[in-house]
Write an enzyme that holds these catalytic residues in place. Structure first.
Site, short mmCIF file in Angstrom:
data_model
loop_
_atom_site.label_atom_id
_atom_site.label_comp_id
_atom_site.label_asym_id
_atom_site.label_seq_id
_atom_site.Cartn_x
_atom_site.Cartn_y
_atom_site.Cartn_z
N GLU A 18 0.80 -1.23 0.00
CA GLU A 18 0.00 0.00 0.00
C GLU A 18 0.84 1.28 0.00
O GLU A 18 0.44 2.26 -0.61
CB GLU A 18 -0.95 0.01 1.20
CG GLU A 18 -2.04 -1.05 1.13
CD GLU A 18 -3.04 -0.80 0.01
OE1 GLU A 18 -3.10 0.30 -0.56
OE2 GLU A 18 -3.77 -1.75 -0.33
N ASP A 29 -8.15 7.98 -4.50
CA ASP A 29 -8.16 6.62 -5.05
C ASP A 29 -9.62 6.21 -5.27
O ASP A 29 -10.40 6.16 -4.33
CB ASP A 29 -7.48 5.67 -4.05
CG ASP A 29 -7.62 4.21 -4.45
OD1 ASP A 29 -7.31 3.87 -5.60
OD2 ASP A 29 -8.06 3.41 -3.60
N GLU A 42 -11.99 6.42 4.79
CA GLU A 42 -12.80 6.74 5.97
C GLU A 42 -13.84 5.65 6.25
O GLU A 42 -14.05 5.26 7.40
CB GLU A 42 -13.46 8.10 5.82
CG GLU A 42 -14.16 8.54 7.09
CD GLU A 42 -14.68 9.96 7.05
OE1 GLU A 42 -14.84 10.54 8.13
OE2 GLU A 42 -14.93 10.48 5.93
N TYR A 44 -13.71 2.48 5.61
CA TYR A 44 -13.01 1.31 6.16
C TYR A 44 -12.73 1.54 7.64
O TYR A 44 -12.94 0.66 8.47
CB TYR A 44 -11.72 1.13 5.36
CG TYR A 44 -10.89 -0.11 5.63
CD1 TYR A 44 -10.79 -1.11 4.66
CD2 TYR A 44 -10.13 -0.26 6.78
CE1 TYR A 44 -9.98 -2.22 4.85
CE2 TYR A 44 -9.32 -1.37 6.99
CZ TYR A 44 -9.25 -2.34 6.02
OH TYR A 44 -8.45 -3.44 6.20
N TYR A 72 -11.02 -5.02 11.02
CA TYR A 72 -11.79 -5.15 9.78
C TYR A 72 -11.84 -6.62 9.36
O TYR A 72 -12.90 -7.13 8.99
CB TYR A 72 -11.13 -4.29 8.70
CG TYR A 72 -11.93 -4.15 7.44
CD1 TYR A 72 -12.81 -3.10 7.27
CD2 TYR A 72 -11.79 -5.05 6.39
CE1 TYR A 72 -13.54 -2.95 6.10
CE2 TYR A 72 -12.51 -4.92 5.22
CZ TYR A 72 -13.39 -3.85 5.08
OH TYR A 72 -14.11 -3.71 3.92
N HIS A 93 -8.76 -6.64 2.03
CA HIS A 93 -8.28 -5.27 2.26
C HIS A 93 -8.42 -4.44 0.98
O HIS A 93 -8.88 -3.31 1.01
CB HIS A 93 -6.81 -5.30 2.72
CG HIS A 93 -6.25 -3.94 2.98
ND1 HIS A 93 -6.60 -3.20 4.09
CD2 HIS A 93 -5.40 -3.17 2.27
CE1 HIS A 93 -5.97 -2.03 4.05
NE2 HIS A 93 -5.24 -1.99 2.96
N ASN A 94 -8.07 -5.03 -0.13
CA ASN A 94 -8.11 -4.33 -1.42
C ASN A 94 -9.53 -4.12 -1.93
O ASN A 94 -9.85 -3.06 -2.47
CB ASN A 94 -7.29 -5.12 -2.44
CG ASN A 94 -7.30 -4.49 -3.82
OD1 ASN A 94 -7.78 -5.09 -4.78
ND2 ASN A 94 -6.76 -3.29 -3.94
N GLY A 95 -10.40 -5.11 -1.74
CA GLY A 95 -11.71 -5.07 -2.37
C GLY A 95 -12.90 -4.82 -1.46
O GLY A 95 -14.03 -4.79 -1.93
#
EC number: 3.2.1.17
Length: 122
Positions: A18, A29, A42, A44, A72, A93-95
């Protein structure tokens, strides 16, 4: 990094992916800001239980941001039926919620494994 279901090595690899594991501030992003070590948005941060004093200050702290990632994953990875290993966590984490099931996150996982020390990370 904070302890939890994500291994320290996996957290380190996501952090390197990241931001090079640096506090790089915030960047636009996909239409919203992503901040800090783990490029946390925010929404997340809200989903991870709002650790720290604010979203941006938490994202700028490697410990607080990693705690957010751990929270998370505790909330979503099992619920989404993700494999509870680094591939599932990185893709989540990415999606976002159910990110481990999205084809769009496979490239992220493949790139992460090319980072030094991250091939085959669990």
């Amino acid at each position: 990094f904070a302890g939890g279901i994500v291994s320290q090595r996996c957290l380190s690899c996501i952090c390197k992916m990241e931001s090079g594991c640096r506090n790089v501030g915030c960047k636009m992003d996909m239409g919203s800001l992503s901040c800090g070590y783990f490029q946390i948005k925010e929404a997340y941060w809200i989903d991870c239980g709002r650790p720290g004093s604010s979203w941006k200050s938490c994202a700028a702290s490697s410990y607080c941001a990693s705690l957010c990632v751990q929270n998370y994953m505790k909330r979503y990875a099992k619920w989404a039926g993700c494999p509870l290993r680094c591939e599932g966590f990185a893709r989540e984490h990415n999606g976002g919620p159910r990110g481990c099931k999205k084809g769009s996150t496979i490239g992220y996982w493949n790139r992460l494994q090319k980072i030094s020390g991250c091939h085959g990370v669990q």
